[in-house]
Design an enzyme around this catalytic site. Sequence first.
Site, PDB file in Angstrom:
ATOM      1  CG  ASN A   1       6.214  -5.705   6.028  1.00 47.63           C
ATOM      2  OD1 ASN A   1       5.220  -5.701   5.244  1.00 47.63           O
ATOM      3  ND2 ASN A   1       6.994  -4.599   5.806  1.00 47.63           N
ATOM      4  CD  GLU A   2       0.431  -6.939   6.077  1.00 47.98           C
ATOM      5  OE1 GLU A   2       1.339  -7.793   6.318  1.00 47.98           O
ATOM      6  OE2 GLU A   2       0.284  -6.563   5.003  1.00 47.98           O
TER       7      GLU A   2
ATOM      8  CG  LEU B   1      -2.059  -1.069   1.354  1.00 48.96           C
ATOM      9  CD1 LEU B   1      -2.898  -0.885   2.439  1.00 48.96           C
ATOM     10  CD2 LEU B   1      -2.923  -0.893   0.205  1.00 48.96           C
TER      11      LEU B   1
ATOM     12  N   GLY C   1       1.424  -5.587   0.712  1.00 51.51           N
ATOM     13  CA  GLY C   1       0.473  -5.649  -0.501  1.00 51.51           C
ATOM     14  C   GLY C   1       0.814  -6.406  -1.718  1.00 51.51           C
TER      15      GLY C   1
END
Length: 281
Positions: A153-154, A86, A131
């Site tokens: 890796n959020e 994103l 993303g």
Amino acid sequence: MAFRTARNLAYFSNYIRNYSTNGPLVNVTVNEKSGFATATLQRPSVNSLNLELLTEISHTLQQLEKNKCRGLILTSASNKVFSAGLDLFELHKPNADKIKQMWSTLQEVWIKLYGSSYPTVAVVNGHAPAGGCMLALSCEYRVMLNNFIIGLNEAQIGFSAPMWLIDGMRNTIGSRQAEFALTAGTLFKTEEALKIGLVDEVAQSKEEAIEKAEKFLNKFAKIPPHARSMTKAALRGANIQALVRNKDEEVRSYVDFVTDSQFQDSLGEFIELNLKQKLSK
Ligand SMILES: CCCCC/C=C\CCC/C=C/CC(=O)SCCNC(=O)CCNC(=O)[C@H](O)C(C)(C)COP(=O)(O)OP(=O)(O)OC[C@H]1O[C@@H](n2cnc3c(N)ncnc32)[C@H](O)[C@@H]1OP(=O)(O)O
């Protein structure tokens, strides 16, 4: 059935050419012999997913479905980054309406790509964090070039991946590996990703990766397309339906989450620490 005659194929190719002239962020070409489409993401410089790019990906997938595409290769015009995920600058101090549209379009992209009736391969010719990994995971097969990173890796950025993406990760690498990877927000090097099954093959060049991708797509040449797509729907349908049922609720909670000052502070810190381009004060 499309592509059965040379006329149909020519029509589709022209159609796609026309379409691609309207879509500067996704270039679509069709191999007239095989009927496979290649969609190349080309939003400078790192294919970060903003509303415009997501919308164009979503339209592309819709057109490919409508034209009974025989197979899709998804790749990047950059030789360094498949997609950086994103667009973090668009998530920072955002307009709530735009964020709402962005999230809803991201869900559409997942639904269309994860649930496509035609076979799909990601040629991951660059880094694919968050993303970017989501796009690769929603394809059926992944061929990755060496010396890049891929993963969700959020957790490192300060949030959890949504349930549908967790499902996609579990379905690909299994529950145990998915738990390790997601809770730590691990970004894997190509060789590590191969070991845990996050990618299926490694290639040394983009040309080799495309060859491997076409070889995968050709496996289905003798399988009746409706039998293939029904089987895929049986395998993936429950995960897609779960998202469809929860779509609006998820958009609401995402907008609340992203506009909250605590998330904005941690996003600001992440950008300052990790990205070359900085926030204007
Ligand atoms: C309710 C809550 C729900 C939560 C939902 C969760 C999941 C949903 C599904 C999927 C969505 C996931 C969330 C995300 O995608 S968040 C984005 C995460 N992305 C990253 O962490 C990547 C950050 N970038 C990097 O690590 C590196 O840039 C790189 C991609 C590895 C490339 O490295 P390198 O080749 O060295 O390039 P640079 O670092 O110099 O970058 C070039 C250029 O691009 C800009 N940039 C990089 N990443 C982004 C980005 N994500 N958004 C916007 N811009 C980005 C960078 O600032 C450079 O800009 P300049 O050229 O102007 O300097």
